[in-house]
Design an enzyme around this catalytic site. Structure first.
Site, PDB file in Angstrom:
ATOM      1  N   ASP A  78       0.902  -1.145   0.000  1.00 27.06           N
ATOM      2  CA  ASP A  78       0.000   0.000   0.000  1.00 27.06           C
ATOM      3  C   ASP A  78       0.940   1.194   0.000  1.00 27.06           C
ATOM      4  O   ASP A  78       1.574   1.483   1.020  1.00 27.06           O
ATOM      5  CB  ASP A  78      -0.882  -0.001   1.256  1.00 27.06           C
ATOM      6  CG  ASP A  78      -1.919   1.090   1.167  1.00 27.06           C
ATOM      7  OD1 ASP A  78      -1.553   2.235   0.848  1.00 27.06           O
ATOM      8  OD2 ASP A  78      -3.105   0.816   1.388  1.00 27.06           O
ATOM      9  N   HIS A  79       1.060   1.867  -1.136  1.00 21.80           N
ATOM     10  CA  HIS A  79       2.159   2.831  -1.227  1.00 21.80           C
ATOM     11  C   HIS A  79       1.987   4.016  -0.263  1.00 21.80           C
ATOM     12  O   HIS A  79       2.937   4.717   0.023  1.00 21.80           O
ATOM     13  CB  HIS A  79       2.400   3.289  -2.675  1.00 21.80           C
ATOM     14  CG  HIS A  79       1.430   4.320  -3.170  1.00 21.80           C
ATOM     15  ND1 HIS A  79       0.201   3.994  -3.659  1.00 21.80           N
ATOM     16  CD2 HIS A  79       1.511   5.659  -3.269  1.00 21.80           C
ATOM     17  CE1 HIS A  79      -0.429   5.102  -4.022  1.00 21.80           C
ATOM     18  NE2 HIS A  79       0.352   6.131  -3.807  1.00 21.80           N
ATOM     19  N   HIS A 111      -5.694   2.848   0.947  1.00 26.42           N
ATOM     20  CA  HIS A 111      -4.860   3.955   1.425  1.00 26.42           C
ATOM     21  C   HIS A 111      -5.459   4.698   2.632  1.00 26.42           C
ATOM     22  O   HIS A 111      -4.782   4.928   3.630  1.00 26.42           O
ATOM     23  CB  HIS A 111      -4.641   4.984   0.309  1.00 26.42           C
ATOM     24  CG  HIS A 111      -4.120   4.384  -0.963  1.00 26.42           C
ATOM     25  ND1 HIS A 111      -3.223   3.346  -0.980  1.00 26.42           N
ATOM     26  CD2 HIS A 111      -4.338   4.683  -2.269  1.00 26.42           C
ATOM     27  CE1 HIS A 111      -2.926   3.036  -2.233  1.00 26.42           C
ATOM     28  NE2 HIS A 111      -3.593   3.828  -3.036  1.00 26.42           N
TER      29      HIS A 111
HETATM   30  C1  BG6 Z   1      -3.437   4.812  -6.554  1.00 23.10           C
HETATM   31  C2  BG6 Z   1      -4.780   4.930  -7.206  1.00 23.10           C
HETATM   32  O1  BG6 Z   1      -3.385   3.680  -5.731  1.00 23.10           O
HETATM   33  O2  BG6 Z   1      -3.214   5.973  -5.756  1.00 23.10           O
HETATM   34  C3  BG6 Z   1      -4.853   6.168  -8.072  1.00 23.10           C
HETATM   35  O3  BG6 Z   1      -5.034   3.779  -8.010  1.00 23.10           O
HETATM   36  C4  BG6 Z   1      -4.514   7.388  -7.239  1.00 23.10           C
HETATM   37  O4  BG6 Z   1      -6.139   6.322  -8.659  1.00 23.10           O
HETATM   38  C5  BG6 Z   1      -3.200   7.182  -6.508  1.00 23.10           C
HETATM   39  O5  BG6 Z   1      -4.400   8.475  -8.131  1.00 23.10           O
HETATM   40  C6  BG6 Z   1      -2.944   8.307  -5.535  1.00 23.10           C
HETATM   41  O6  BG6 Z   1      -1.649   8.193  -5.032  1.00 23.10           O
HETATM   42  P1  BG6 Z   1      -0.824   9.480  -4.605  1.00 23.10           P
HETATM   43  O7  BG6 Z   1       0.448   8.932  -4.035  1.00 23.10           O
HETATM   44  O8  BG6 Z   1      -0.628  10.303  -5.833  1.00 23.10           O
HETATM   45  O9  BG6 Z   1      -1.673  10.175  -3.591  1.00 23.10           O
END
Ligand code: BG6
Length: 497
Positions: free
Chosen positions: A175-176, A238
């Site tokens: 989960d980044h 997230h």
């Molecule tokens: C991804 C989603 O996991 O996270 C995208 O699939 C989203 O739709 C993105 O834009 C958002 O990540 P960050 O790091 O740009 O907030």
């Protein structure tokens, strides 16, 4: 001291976008900081037929052209692989054996699944059939990209499948958001300062607000997004992980399972949604066409790959409760959406006001806020009251703030950089555990079910470039969402932290 053992990182789906946009740049940053092990190789794998050189040319697209890159690319290799039956993985196995011999790397392997999710069950099975999933002598780890399932049932099914071939402690579910420095800093803010934690409960906190706004739309991913929507794409993973970090009890130690136990306990305490609550507690929206900075912007239903009658939500706001000792009665608000006025992710802790308004009426006392800015302009801000200079006792709100950008000589690592390094070092703290993923699905599933089966639950349109449907304001019961970026300047929006 954590060490990174020599190993080979196998990336499945290596000809896809994630590899060149995120994974290779993250690996290159680790390389530059000398954080990769001395003996290390990346073996890209996918169905596309490429030579090592062609693969290298393709994946270094987002790296600068310099000597470091020329050296780094020598560690990249490629193996075409099909995935119809287990035997198709034999060439991959032989190539791994050849590389271990040729480069003197022991048989430690990390397998990264960056493929379409339909292969998340198949690849582990074929790895297992070829004797690659477990080893007595070497480490074998599996990184699984999101989405982890498309609903509770498929997430459970995927967990069962993976656990047939890998043990839980070998599985790293990405989960980044957990890789973001500011998310991790939430633990340090809470548990290393004597001043916050004593106040971090229902006695002092009135409400908690989490916003994750994006100015981008679906950006060519309409086909995927139309089957997903904001609840699956952002909330289930997230934002629920952010809730876990904000709401958890202090872990016994800073170690993967101790932290993940606490996150799971938070998810277990979430008050379940009953069907009749959903339209009052959850607002969904979909962006419609509009004009932003003199340019026409198409609505979601006009995006390529999207059903012209789609009822997929590009915006969600919800109010919910965590039924445990710490959070009894404290509403949590979450809001996320695409094509909002700006990109900002932040957690706002709203403290209760003082019990007695000594300096006049309630408008002359303030509600302290602690704002944890996840992105951009990462930092922390505390809003508190101060006497307006001059006669009388007028109170005004002032800020105490910290910005990561003020730290000299410190670069904030990218989420993928941090997460890849952690996996290389066998640390799963910032990866989601199977039971927590299922609990998070369990929480959002009744909402998704109600939306899918009850056409009477409205989906509100909001013009692209606005803060979502106004109905989201009603969730707050008299309070307001924080609108961090509302001052229009010539350059667009000015966002104060
Ligand atoms: C991804 C989603 O996991 O996270 C995208 O699939 C989203 O739709 C993105 O834009 C958002 O990540 P960050 O790091 O740009 O907030």
């Amino acid at each position: 001291m954590r060490t990174t053992s020599n190993h080979i990182l196998v990336i499945f789906g290596a000809s896809g976008d994630l590899t060149k946009r995120k994974l290779i740049p993250a690996l290159f940053d680790l390389y530059k900081q000398k954080l990769l092990p001395t003996k290390f190789a990346v073996l890209g794998a996918s169905r596309t037929s490429l030579t090592d050189e062609e693969f290298r040319d393709r994946v270094v697209e987002f790296l600068p052209e310099n000597e470091d890159v020329a050296e780094f690319r020598k560690q990249l290799f490629y193996q075409p692989v099909s995935n119809n039956q287990a035997d198709d993985f034999l060439p991959l196995k032989l190539r791994l054996e050849a590389l271990t011999q040729q480069l003197g790397i022991p048989g430690n392997y990390i397998f990264y699944l960056s493929t379409p999710p339909s292969l998340y069950g198949v690849i582990p099975e074929f790895l297992h059939e070829n004797g690659l999933s477990r080893s007595e002598k070497y480490f074998r780890r599996l990184i699984v990209e999101k989405p982890f399932g498309t609903n509770l049932a498929s997430a459970k099914e995927l967990n069962v499948k993976l656990l047939n071939y890998f043990n839980e402690d070998q599985i790293y579910r990405i989960d980044h958001y957990l890789g973001k420095e500011t998310v991790q800093n939430m633990l340090v803010t809470r548990f290393s300062n004597g001043i916050f934690e004593p106040l971090w409960n229902h006695n002092y906190i009135e409400r908690v607000e989490i916003t994750s706004a994006e100015s981008l739309g679906v950006e060519g991913r309409g086909g995927y997004y139309d089957h997903s929507g904001a609840m699956r794409d952002m909330v289930q993973n997230h934002l629920m992980q952010l809730v876990g970090f904000v709401a958890m009890e202090p872990p016994v130690v800073v170690e993967a399972n101790a932290i993940r136990n606490e996150i799971t306990k938070v998810f277990q305490s979430l008050r379940p949604f009953k069907e009749n609550m959903i339209s009052r507690h959850v607002i969904r929206g979909q962006y419609t066409s509009s004009v932003i900075k003199n340019e026409n912007v198409v609505g979601y239903r006009e995006e390529p790959g999207v059903d012209p009658f789609s009822r997929t939500e590009t915006f969600v706001a919800l109010r919910f409760y965590i039924d445990n000792w710490r959070w009894a009665g404290v509403p949590f608000y979450i809001r996320t959406g695409k094509k909002l006025p700006t990109r900002v992710t932040e957690v706002v802790i709203h403290f209760k006001s003082v019990p007695h308004h000594l300096f006049g009426n309630s408008s002359n006392s303030i509600n302290n806020q602690l704002i944890i800015r996840i992105q951009p302009d990462e930092g922390i801000l505390l809003k508190f009251g101060m006497k307006t200079p001059g006669s009388g006792f007028d109170v005004q709100t002032v800020n105490m703030d910290f910005h990561y950008s003020d730290l000299a000589n410190v670069t904030v690592p990218s989420a993928y950089e941090r997460l890849l390094l952690d996996c290389m070092q066998g640390d799963a703290t910032l990866y989601a555990r199977g039971d927590a993923v299922e609990q998070a699905w369990e929480f959002v599933q009744p909402i998704i079910n109600a939306w899918e089966t009850n056409p009477e639950i409205p989906i509100y349109g909001y013009p692209a470039g606005t803060w979502g449907p106004e109905n989201a304001d009603e969730l707050m019961k008299g309070a307001n969402w924080r609108y961090p970026c509302k001052n229009l300047t010539n350059d667009g929006l000015y966002c104060e932290l």
